[in-house]
Design a protein around this motif. Structure first.
Motif, PDB file in Angstrom:
ATOM      1  N   ARG A  66       0.791  -1.191   0.134  1.00 37.82           N
ATOM      2  CA  ARG A  66      -0.047   0.030  -0.052  1.00 37.82           C
ATOM      3  C   ARG A  66       0.725   1.203  -0.169  1.00 37.82           C
ATOM      4  O   ARG A  66       0.539   2.138  -0.945  1.00 37.82           O
ATOM      5  CB  ARG A  66      -0.990  -0.027   1.181  1.00 37.82           C
ATOM      6  N   GLU A  67       1.992   1.474   0.655  1.00 39.87           N
ATOM      7  CA  GLU A  67       2.823   2.455   1.004  1.00 39.87           C
ATOM      8  C   GLU A  67       3.457   2.655  -0.613  1.00 39.87           C
ATOM      9  O   GLU A  67       3.670   3.825  -0.816  1.00 39.87           O
ATOM     10  CB  GLU A  67       3.954   2.389   1.874  1.00 39.87           C
ATOM     11  N   GLN A  68       3.786   1.880  -1.123  1.00 36.94           N
ATOM     12  CA  GLN A  68       4.698   1.788  -2.504  1.00 36.94           C
ATOM     13  C   GLN A  68       3.445   2.512  -3.534  1.00 36.94           C
ATOM     14  O   GLN A  68       3.902   3.073  -4.379  1.00 36.94           O
ATOM     15  CB  GLN A  68       5.029   0.546  -2.922  1.00 36.94           C
ATOM     16  N   ILE A  69       2.219   1.859  -3.469  1.00 39.19           N
ATOM     17  CA  ILE A  69       1.360   2.484  -4.188  1.00 39.19           C
ATOM     18  C   ILE A  69       0.925   3.957  -4.066  1.00 39.19           C
ATOM     19  O   ILE A  69       0.932   4.732  -4.892  1.00 39.19           O
ATOM     20  CB  ILE A  69      -0.121   1.593  -4.166  1.00 39.19           C
ATOM     21  N   ARG A  70       0.811   4.207  -2.682  1.00 39.20           N
ATOM     22  CA  ARG A  70       0.805   5.450  -2.483  1.00 39.20           C
ATOM     23  C   ARG A  70       1.674   6.500  -2.920  1.00 39.20           C
ATOM     24  O   ARG A  70       1.619   7.685  -3.562  1.00 39.20           O
ATOM     25  CB  ARG A  70       0.491   5.818  -0.939  1.00 39.20           C
ATOM     26  N   GLU A  71       3.049   6.008  -2.703  1.00 38.02           N
ATOM     27  CA  GLU A  71       4.156   6.739  -3.202  1.00 38.02           C
ATOM     28  C   GLU A  71       4.373   7.054  -4.512  1.00 38.02           C
ATOM     29  O   GLU A  71       4.523   8.059  -4.899  1.00 38.02           O
ATOM     30  CB  GLU A  71       5.634   6.143  -2.612  1.00 38.02           C
TER      31      GLU A  71
END
Ligand code: FES
Length: 105
Positions: A66-71
């Motif tokens: 999720r954090e990589q998608i957000r970034e």
């Protein structure tokens, strides 16, 4: 790439993918299906950039968290939908793409 910052002349000899080219053989890309199914797009102003960026992310770094998608999507602002649906749609597409790869389709 932000298309507004790239001269057409600079694209000579390079591959250019736009949202219109995501689908294959008249079928929507799993990202497009997921965005439609999960209400991740409303006015659609931001959607082409998010879809193409998400495809690049999934192509380069499967499976992102999720954090990589957000970034990865942080450079595109959406004023309508809310990012939760967008992140969930990317994750749903990721599952679908994985299932298709395992099924050999
Ligand atoms: S759907 Fe309207 S700005 Fe994102």
């Amino acid at each position: 790439m932000l298309s507004c910052l790239v001269l057409a002349l600079e694209c000579g000899g390079k591959s250019v993918l736009t949202v219109e080219g995501l689908g294959v053989d008249g079928k929507l890309h799993p990202l497009q299906d997921a965005f439609a199914d999960l209400g991740a797009a409303q006015c659609g102003y931001c959607t082409p950039a998010i879809l193409v960026t998400a495809k690049a992310l999934l192509d380069q770094n499967p499976p992102p968290n999720r954090e990589q998608i957000r970034e990865a999507l942080s450079g595109t602002l959406c004023r309508c939908t809310g990012y939760l649906q967008i992140f969930e749609a990317v994750e749903a597409a990721m599952v679908k793409i994985s299932e298709q790869a395992n099924a050999g389709t």
